[in-house]
Scaffold this active site. Structure first.
Site, PDB file in Angstrom:
ATOM      1  N   ASP A  46      -4.169   2.442  -4.959  1.00 46.83           N
ATOM      2  CA  ASP A  46      -2.730   2.393  -4.662  1.00 46.83           C
ATOM      3  C   ASP A  46      -2.364   1.097  -3.945  1.00 46.83           C
ATOM      4  O   ASP A  46      -1.394   1.051  -3.197  1.00 46.83           O
ATOM      5  CB  ASP A  46      -2.321   3.601  -3.824  1.00 46.83           C
ATOM      6  N   ASP A  93       0.854  -1.193   0.000  1.00 48.59           N
ATOM      7  CA  ASP A  93       0.000   0.000   0.000  1.00 48.59           C
ATOM      8  C   ASP A  93       0.890   1.243   0.000  1.00 48.59           C
ATOM      9  O   ASP A  93       1.850   1.324   0.765  1.00 48.59           O
ATOM     10  CB  ASP A  93      -0.907   0.012   1.238  1.00 48.59           C
TER      11      ASP A  93
END
Length: 286
Positions: free
Chosen positions: A205, A162
């Protein structure tokens, strides 16, 4: 379709009169099987994708799709500048699951027409990229994870990645800069793992990496390398932009979905400090 080993020799011989290739495939292990004259299953030399001149699993593995759905899947495949039509069908041989793969070369007159072979080959490659690749980053997409990776066995490690505070990147530097940063982050992640380790952009993301043959000590080193490469990224058009990733990793048995779930739990702990790698605890011993 259900068969016995006694039925296989005659059945496969009949198929080979109709197709250029007829074989059984174990999609989970990427192995191809032939049938000997006395009816025994014999492993073919090399992995199933070697027939296409590839050193790693096909991006569009129809055998994996057929195994997952217990149905049928098809595709066009390219080898030596020739086109082939592949049909993969789920079968059981004495109760054991396999995929029957039949291959036929596509004749130019039958399909290419005025566009020509080169245009057709380009169309096949473009379709494959659109189907399985994330258009922004070039990583595999969520569809690839759901329809290909989740149906396969043999993964023994996974990472959940992440980007730290990515919303602030878009807010401070604009979405164009954010998109470019994601592309560079994906490239840094991909360069830190082996070509056989699929990198998947799940969305936004978040990325997942699936591994085979990856011991815990080696996994930690790979993920730390990926973290460092991302942290070292620089962006000439936005020199003040810095990015980092938090990574959760997991090793063990249980299938890729369980590994990703454990890696996701480790990611939560990594996010507490950001820009770091955290590995999930080892599987408990029985």
């Amino acid at each position: 379709m259900k068969l016995t080993e006694n039925q296989l020799p005659g059945f496969m011989a009949g198929l080979r009169e109709l197709f250029d290739v007829a074989r059984l495939v174990d999609a989970s292990a990427a192995e191809a099987w032939d049938v000997s004259e006395d009816g025994r299953l014999v492993a073919c030399e090399g992995r199933c994708h070697a027939i296409w001149g590839k050193s790693r699993r096909c991006r569009d593995c129809t055998s994996a799709r057929a195994l997952s759905s217990k149905g049928q899947a098809s595709k066009f495949e390219i080898a030596d500048n020739e086109a082939f039509f592949v049909v993969s069908t789920y079968v059981e041989v004495d109760g054991s699951p396999y995929v029957l793969e039949t291959v036929r070369k596509v004749g130019e007159d039958a399909l290419f027409g005025a566009n020509g072979k080169s245009r057709f080959l380009e169309m096949v490659e473009t379709y494959s990229k659109r189907l399985w690749l994330d258009q922004l980053t070039g990583a595999c997409n969520r569809r690839y994870f759901d329809e290909q990776i989740k149906s396969l066995e043999g993964f023994d490690a996974a990472a959940f990645v992440d980007v730290d505070d990515f919303k602030s990147v878009n807010d401070s530097f604009g979405h164009a800069a954010g998109d470019y940063a994601l592309k560079e982050i994906a490239s840094a992640l991909a360069s830190s793992v082996r070509p056989s380790d699929p990198l998947v952009r799940l969305g936004g993301d978040e990325f997942v990496i699936a591994f085979r043959g990856m011991p815990p000590a080696a996994l930690a080193g790979r993920l730390e390398e990926a973290r460092r490469k991302v942290a070292a990224l620089r962006f000439p058009e936005t020199p003040d932009l810095r990015v980092s990733v938090s990574i959760g990793g997991a090793c063990g048995a249980g299938g890729i979905e369980q590994l990703v779930a454990r890696a996701d739990e480790a990611l939560y702990r990594a996010k507490e400090g950001k820009d770091r790698v955290v590995l999930a605890p080892a599987d408990p011993q029985p």
